[in-house]
Scaffold this motif. Structure first.
Motif, mmCIF file in Angstrom:
data_model
loop_
_atom_site.group_PDB
_atom_site.id
_atom_site.type_symbol
_atom_site.label_atom_id
_atom_site.label_comp_id
_atom_site.label_asym_id
_atom_site.label_seq_id
_atom_site.Cartn_x
_atom_site.Cartn_y
_atom_site.Cartn_z
ATOM 1 N N SER A 53 3.303 2.233 10.373
ATOM 2 C CA SER A 53 4.011 1.410 9.389
ATOM 3 C C SER A 53 3.521 1.655 7.960
ATOM 4 C CB SER A 53 3.844 -0.077 9.738
ATOM 5 O OG SER A 53 2.479 -0.451 9.647
ATOM 6 N N LEU A 54 2.450 2.476 7.787
ATOM 7 C CA LEU A 54 1.937 2.742 6.451
ATOM 8 C C LEU A 54 3.014 3.408 5.601
ATOM 9 C CD1 LEU A 54 -0.706 2.570 4.742
ATOM 10 C CD2 LEU A 54 -1.075 4.964 5.334
ATOM 11 N N SER A 55 3.269 2.834 4.453
ATOM 12 C CA SER A 55 4.341 3.328 3.588
ATOM 13 C C SER A 55 3.793 3.691 2.212
ATOM 14 C CB SER A 55 5.417 2.254 3.426
ATOM 15 O OG SER A 55 4.881 1.140 2.721
ATOM 16 N N ASP A 61 4.587 2.171 -0.493
ATOM 17 C CA ASP A 61 4.217 0.913 -1.147
ATOM 18 C C ASP A 61 2.832 0.445 -0.696
ATOM 19 O OD1 ASP A 61 6.573 0.872 -2.531
ATOM 20 O OD2 ASP A 61 7.600 -0.463 -1.117
ATOM 21 N N ASP A 62 2.537 0.632 0.620
ATOM 22 C CA ASP A 62 1.216 0.248 1.126
ATOM 23 C C ASP A 62 0.119 1.061 0.441
ATOM 24 O OD1 ASP A 62 2.300 -1.571 2.938
ATOM 25 O OD2 ASP A 62 2.542 -0.026 4.481
ATOM 26 N N GLU A 105 -0.354 -0.084 -3.043
ATOM 27 C CA GLU A 105 -1.046 -1.374 -3.025
ATOM 28 C C GLU A 105 -2.546 -1.166 -2.807
ATOM 29 O OE1 GLU A 105 -1.022 -5.510 -0.437
ATOM 30 O OE2 GLU A 105 0.833 -4.346 -0.595
ATOM 31 N N ASN A 106 -2.885 -0.214 -1.913
ATOM 32 C CA ASN A 106 -4.296 0.119 -1.704
ATOM 33 C C ASN A 106 -4.926 0.624 -2.995
ATOM 34 O OD1 ASN A 106 -4.276 -0.528 1.035
ATOM 35 N ND2 ASN A 106 -3.658 1.527 1.654
ATOM 36 N N LYS A 111 -6.214 5.162 3.661
ATOM 37 C CA LYS A 111 -5.417 4.333 2.761
ATOM 38 C C LYS A 111 -4.196 5.072 2.220
ATOM 39 C CE LYS A 111 -9.479 1.727 1.186
ATOM 40 N NZ LYS A 111 -9.108 0.439 1.797
#
Length: 641
Positions: A362-364, A366-367, A370-371, A405
Motif C-alpha cells: 500500500s506504500l504510495s 504520498d506515503d 509524508e515520510n 520509507k
C-alpha cells in the motif's frame, strides 16, 4: 621523556590548573589566538618573539605542567625568561615527538615545509610550539621553524621517519586484515599505497605477513580455508576504504575490545583468539560455543555481555568487513537494485518497479512524501540523503532506513550498484518550503537558548549561521520574542526570573571566557526535554507542596551541574520539604540516566562529560608516549582524547 601519571592524577592536575584552563578558554574564544605579529619569520627565536603574551604563557605552562613535567620547570614571571626556556624545550620535545609520530603528522610536516598546510592540520603543532601562524593580505601562512625542519631532516636521514612509516603501514595492514580476515594482495597494495598514500613497497607488505600460504594471491588470518570460505575474495568492490582517522579509530577500538576480552578470560590468549574467531565469522555466538571453552559461569556471562555491548560496532569477516547495520543495508540494496537507472526517476516509477518483498504494497508516492515531511522535523539528519544520489553502495559506511520509507532506491551501473534518490525527494531537500525552514529555524533558536540560558545577540546570529541560516538582528529579535524568551540590552535570555541580575551577569562573564559553543544537536535536546518531562512527573507524584518552585530549582541544579545528594538535601531544607531516601534516590537515578544529554549553561551547551573531555585535551602529556593507563596505545589516542 614524559613523567607517567595515573588518570586520576592527570585529571586532578588539570582540574587544579587554572592557567591551563584559561588557555583553553582563550583558544576557544579567539580564532586568531595563535596569529603572530609582523611578517613571516623562519627561525624559532624570531617566531617566539612575534607571539602574544597569552600564547607564550600558554606554551610555557603546557611544557611545565605536562609536556616536560619531569624536568620540574620553575615558575617564571618574565616573558623574556619564558622565551629563552622555550627555545631550549621546543626542539628537545620535537625531536622526542618525531620518534613516535603518526602518518597524518608526517604529511602535515611535509606540507609545512612547502607552505601548503591548513590550520585544521597544524592546530596541535600550534599548541605545542612546533608551528607558527602568520597572516598577510588575509591569507594564513604556517611556518615550521628552521631548527625544527633541521631536526626533521635528521630524523629522515637517520631512517627514523622511514621506520615510523613502515610501523604505521604495518598497523594499517594489520587493521585491514582484522576487518576483512582475507585481503587480496593487489587490493591491499591499492589500499595502502594508492588510497592511504603510504610509500610502501610490495616487499615491505610481504614482510608484514610472514606466513606462507598455498594461495599466494591473498593475505589471510585463517589460512587457505578462510580464503575459500569468505565471499569477499569474489568481489573486490566489497573492500571498504577508510580514512586515516577511521582506520586508526578502529585499530584502537578493536585493541581495546581484545584487551577487555583477554582480561575476562584471565589472559588466556588461546581462548581469546577462539572467541574472537568464532564471533567475527558469524556475528552470533551462542552459549554452547562459549561452553566448549570450559569457562566458568561467571566468565561465560561476562564474555556474552561484552560481546553484546560491542556487537554493533565490530566489523565482521562474514559481512565483508562491515558492521551488522551496514551489511543489512548492502544486502537489501543488492537484492532490489533495478537493472538500470529508471527514467523518469520519480517515486511513483520507482515504487512500481521495486521488489515488493521489502515493501508494504500500500506504500504510495504520498506515503513516501509524508515520510519525507516527518524527516524534515530533523532536517539536519537528512542533509546527506541528497549526497547519496548516484553513489556506489560499496562506498557507504553507514546504515539507514530511507529505503523502507520509499526515499531511496538502487540500480545497476555496469558491475556496480548505485543509489537512486527520487526526483521529488531531491527537489524537496533543495527547495524546502518556507514553513519547514521556519519550523527548523525556530527549533534551533529554542535549543540554543535553552542550552545556554543567555547569549549575546551576535553569538546567536553566528551559531545560526553555522547551521546555514543567515538572520539579521531585527529578524532575530522577533524570533526570540515569538518564542517567549527575553531581550535585555544586547543579550537574549531563556531564563530571567529564576536567577537574579548579579548571577546572570556572572554567568555571562563565565560564558564569554569559555566561548566555545556547542552546535545544537536536536536529538540530544530532545533527550534533555524528556528528562524534564520525567522530572516533572516524578515531582508531581512524590511531592505535595511547592511543586512548581521545586521543579524550577531542580532544573537549575541540572543546568548548573549541581545535581548532587547534598544539594538536594539543602534544597529540601530551604523549601521545608521532607525528601525521603527513596525519592532522593529516584531523582539521582533519573539525573544519572540523562546527565550525558543535559547541556550545562556555564559550559555553553556542552555536557559535564564533554567539558571534562575538552579539559583532558589540554594535557599534551607525552603525545606519543604509551598511555599511563596501560592500554598499549599512545596517550593522545587513549586517555588524552
Amino acid at each position: 621523556m614524559i613523567e607517567e601519571l595515573t588518570k586520576d592524577e592527570m585529571m586532578a592536575e588539570a582540574l587544579s590548573n587554572n592557567e591551563i584552563l584559561d588557555s583553553v578558554f582563550k583558544i576557544a574564544t579567539n580564532k586568531d589566538f595563535f596569529v603572530a605579529k609582523g611578517d613571516k619569520k623562519t627561525n624559532l627565536a624570531d617566531c617566539l618573539a612575534d607571539l602574544t603574551d597569552d600564547v607564550i604563557d600558554m606554551l610555557y605552562t603546557s611544557y611545565q605542567t605536562f609536556l616536560m613535567k619531569n624536568k620540574n620547570l620553575k615558575d617564571l614571571t618574565s616573558r623574556k625568561e619564558k622565551e629563552e626556556k622555550l627555545k631550549q624545550l621546543i626542539p628537545e620535545c620535537f625531536k622526542d615527538y618525531g620518534k613516535g609520530i603518526d602518518y597524518a603528522e608526517i604529511k602535515t610536516i611535509e606540507k609545512l615545509l612547502i607552505n601548503k598546510a591548513k590550520k585544521e592540520e597544524v592546530f596541535d603543532f600550534l599548541c605545542d610550539g612546533f608551528a607558527y601562524q602568520y597572516r598577510k593580505d588575509n591569507n594564513d601562512i604556517f611556518v615550521l621553524p628552521a631548527e625544527l625542519a633541521t631536526i626533521y631532516q635528521e630524523l629522515k636521514d637517520n631512517g627514523v621517519i622511514a621506520k615510523r612509516v613502515e610501523e604505521i603501514g604495518q598497523i594499517y595492514f594489520s587493521t585491514y586484515l582484522l576487518i576483512n580476515g582475507v585481503v587480496k594482495k593487489t587490493v591491499m597494495y591499492d589500499i595502502l599505497v594508492n588510497h592511504h598514500k603510504l610509500p610502501l613497497t610490495e616487499e615491505q607488505m610481504e614482510s608484514f605477513f610472514e606466513k606462507e600460504l598455498d594461495t599466494p594471491d591473498y593475505y589471510s588470518l585463517g589460512g587457505e580455508e578462510l580464503v575459500e570460505q569468505l565471499s569477499i575474495i569474489k568481489n573486490e568492490k566489497a573492500y571498504l576504504r577508510f580514512t586515516d582517522a577511521e582506520i586508526n579509530d578502529y585499530f584502537e577500538f578493536i585493541t581495546s575490545f581484545m584487551k577487555k576480552l583477554r582480561n575476562l578470560l584471565n589472559n588466556n590468549h588461546k581462548n581469546q583468539a577462539l572467541v574472537y574467531m568464532m564471533m567475527i565469522l558469524s556475528s552470533e555466538l551462542d552459549g554452547e560455543e562459549i561452553n566448549d571453552l570450559n569457562l566458568s559461569k561467571k566468565e561465560t556471562k561476562a564474555v556474552q555481555e561484552l560481546l553484546e555491548a560491542y556487537k554493533s560496532e565490530i566489523r565482521y569477516w562474514c559481512y565483508d568487513g562491515r558492521t551488522i547495520g551496514e551489511a543489512d543495508f548492502l544486502a537489501i540494496a543488492e537484492d532490489v537494485a533495478f537493472k538500470e537507472k529508471l527514467t523518469p526517476s520519480t517515486i511513483e516509477n520507482c515504487l512500481a518497479n521495486v521488489d515488493e518483498l521489502y515493501y508494504d504494497e500500500s506504500l504510495s508516492k504520498d506515503d513516501a512524501l509524508e515520510n519525507l515531511d516527518e524527516l524534515f522535523d530533523r532536517y539536519i539528519y537528512i542533509r546527506n540523503l541528497a549526497t547519496l544520489n548516484n553513489k556506489s553502495i560499496y562506498e557507504i559506511k553507514e546504515s539507514f532506513d530511507y529505503f523502507s520509507k520509499g526515499l531511496i532506491f538502487f540500480y545497476h551501473d555496469g558491475d556496480d550498484i548505485k543509489c537512486l534518490v527520487p526526483d521529488e525527494v531531491l527537489n524537496a531537500i533543495e527547495n524546502k518550503d518556507d514553513d519547514v525552514k521556519d519550523q527548523y529555524l525556530n527549533t534551533l533558536v529554542t535549543d540554543y537558548l535553552e542550552m545556554n540560558a543567555v547569549l549575546r545577540k551576535e553569538k546567536l546570529q553566528e551559531l545560526l549561521k553555522s547551521n546555514a541560516f543567515t538572520v539579521d538582528i531585527k529578524e532575530l529579535d522577533k524570533l526570540v520574542k515569538d518564542n517567549d524568551y527575553y531581550i535585555l540590552n544586547d543579550n537574549y535570555y531563556s531564563i530571567f526570573d529564576e536567577m537574579d541580575d548579579e548571577d546572570l551577569g556572572e554567568l555571562l562573564k563565565t560564558k564569554d571566557k569559555f566561548s566555545k559553543y556547542k552546535t545544537a544537536d536536536l536529538a540530544k535536546c530532545s533527550e534533555e526535554f524528556d528528562f524534564y518531562e520525567k522530572l516533572w512527573d516524578l515531582v508531581s507524584a512524590d511531592i505535595s507542596d511547592n511543586k512548581d518552585e521545586l521543579f524550577n530549582e531542580l532544573r537549575l541544579l541540572a543546568k548548573n551541574n549541581g545535581f548532587s545528594k547534598s544539594n538536594l538535601e539543602e534544597l529540601a531544607y530551604n523549601y521545608g520539604i521532607n525528601l525521603s531516601v527513596k525519592v532522593k534516590d529516584k531523582l539521582l537515578k533519573l539525573y544519572n540516566n540523562y546527565k550525558d544529554a543535559i547541556g550545562i549553561w556555564e559550559y555553553n551547551g556542552y555536557t559535564a562529560t564533554e567539558y571534562l573531555a575538552m579539559r583532558k585535551e589540554t594535557k599534551k602529556v607525552g603525545r606519543n608516549e604509551p598511555c599511563p593507563c596501560g592500554s598499549g596505545l599512545k596517550y593522545k589516542k587513549c586517555c588524552g582524547k
